[in-house]
Design a protein around this motif. Structure first.
Motif, mmCIF file in Angstrom:
data_model
loop_
_atom_site.group_PDB
_atom_site.id
_atom_site.type_symbol
_atom_site.label_atom_id
_atom_site.label_comp_id
_atom_site.label_asym_id
_atom_site.label_seq_id
_atom_site.Cartn_x
_atom_site.Cartn_y
_atom_site.Cartn_z
ATOM 1 N N ALA A 71 3.497 14.996 13.893
ATOM 2 C CA ALA A 71 3.118 14.524 12.572
ATOM 3 C C ALA A 71 1.590 14.578 12.454
ATOM 4 N N PRO A 72 1.084 14.963 11.285
ATOM 5 C CA PRO A 72 -0.368 15.049 11.104
ATOM 6 C C PRO A 72 -0.975 13.661 10.927
ATOM 7 N N PRO A 73 -2.312 13.564 11.053
ATOM 8 C CA PRO A 73 -2.960 12.271 10.773
ATOM 9 C C PRO A 73 -2.700 11.864 9.324
ATOM 10 N N ALA A 74 -2.683 10.577 9.099
ATOM 11 C CA ALA A 74 -2.415 10.074 7.748
ATOM 12 C C ALA A 74 -3.244 8.816 7.525
ATOM 13 N N TRP A 75 -3.311 8.401 6.286
ATOM 14 C CA TRP A 75 -3.982 7.149 5.940
ATOM 15 C C TRP A 75 -2.979 6.180 5.325
ATOM 16 N N LEU A 76 -3.149 4.910 5.659
ATOM 17 C CA LEU A 76 -2.469 3.841 4.931
ATOM 18 C C LEU A 76 -3.489 3.319 3.920
ATOM 19 N N ILE A 77 -3.207 3.499 2.651
ATOM 20 C CA ILE A 77 -4.112 3.043 1.593
ATOM 21 C C ILE A 77 -3.581 1.699 1.119
ATOM 22 N N LEU A 78 -4.163 0.627 1.651
ATOM 23 C CA LEU A 78 -3.640 -0.700 1.300
ATOM 24 C C LEU A 78 -4.262 -1.197 0.011
ATOM 25 N N ASN A 79 -3.501 -2.030 -0.648
ATOM 26 C CA ASN A 79 -3.981 -2.758 -1.815
ATOM 27 C C ASN A 79 -5.189 -3.601 -1.409
ATOM 28 N N ARG A 80 -6.206 -3.624 -2.247
ATOM 29 C CA ARG A 80 -7.417 -4.363 -1.867
ATOM 30 C C ARG A 80 -7.144 -5.855 -1.671
ATOM 31 N N ARG A 81 -6.099 -6.351 -2.331
ATOM 32 C CA ARG A 81 -5.757 -7.775 -2.131
ATOM 33 C C ARG A 81 -5.331 -8.064 -0.696
ATOM 34 N N GLY A 90 0.841 -1.184 0.000
ATOM 35 C CA GLY A 90 0.000 0.000 0.000
ATOM 36 C C GLY A 90 0.874 1.231 0.000
ATOM 37 N N VAL A 91 0.249 2.358 0.281
ATOM 38 C CA VAL A 91 0.958 3.632 0.190
ATOM 39 C C VAL A 91 0.411 4.571 1.264
ATOM 40 N N VAL A 92 1.269 5.482 1.717
ATOM 41 C CA VAL A 92 0.858 6.481 2.699
ATOM 42 C C VAL A 92 0.165 7.640 1.986
ATOM 43 N N SER A 93 -0.946 8.107 2.560
ATOM 44 C CA SER A 93 -1.553 9.367 2.132
ATOM 45 C C SER A 93 -1.435 10.332 3.298
#
Lengths: 138, 138
Positions: free
Chosen positions: B32-42, B12-15
């Motif tokens: 550090a600000p809030p962030a999302w981990l956008i994981l691969n749907r797999r 995945g990737v960091v947003s």
């Protein structure tokens, strides 16, 4: 999502009496034997400041793990319900990177003796990071 | 010593609003600000058991780091004496793997919101591991 990959290049290798995954303790405090990190001689400068007695985090590449496993029984016990690998410390996971908190017991050139390393003999070493407390673990 | 390499495949990737290395806090607790981990749907199955409120260790590939650096001034401050990178948390190191201790604040499908992630936007995510206390950090 980008599908590009990145190449990790081992900086050394573990030398340990542990040669069999079934023989490895599930957690370091269950009695892993002393081991050596045999670093590449090119890494001498990167070791500057490391000292006997320090606790460090060793990152390894768990080269005998399976990368196609997404769910496991924790600690290999089938009586435990299946969990996603991201919720376990299973070596089997998409990127089998091991984190090992160990104490340095000796340094000889680019060889580093460590206590309580739960990693099989010949496991590639990727990195060493200092452990300076909670803040520094981020 | 074997010179073979291994391929890490981001899961995945960091947003994050952090887009510039100079803008990133040096340690997560410096804001550090809030962030999302956008994981691969797999990776959905691999997330089984992750819960809001849990502390986890996120492993990233610090893709904007330099891999040819063996010594640095800690925290980029030139007044501090040079140290081997294995004795620092510098992103510049032979295998630029980031370790980030964060708390999960939300889970939406394969997107995971985390507090206090010190990583730039688009940083590849390699792994998530549970933090269950000292024993489990090995």
């Amino acid at each position: 999502m980008a599908e590009r990959t990145y190449a990790v290049r081992p900086v050394g290798v573990v030398s340990s009496p542990l040669t069999d995954r079934d023989q490895a303790p599930r957690q370091g405090d269950e009695g892993a034997p002393p081991a050596w990190l045999i670093l590449n001689r090119r890494m001498k400068a990167a070791m500057g400041g490391l000292q006997v007695g320090a606790e460090v985090i060793v990152l390894t590449w768990l080269d005998r793990a399976r990368r196609d496993v997404l769910v496991v029984h924790p600690r290999g016990e089938e009586s435990r319900p299946l969990q996603g690998v991201f919720n376990t410390r299973s070596p089997d996971r998409p990127n089998p990177i091991g984190l090992h908190r160990v104490r340095i017991t000796a340094i000889e050139g680019t060889r580093i003796a460590v206590a309580n390393l739960e990693a099989l003999d010949r496991t590639p070493v990727l990195d060493i990071k200092p452990l300076l407390g909670d803040v520094d673990e981020r």
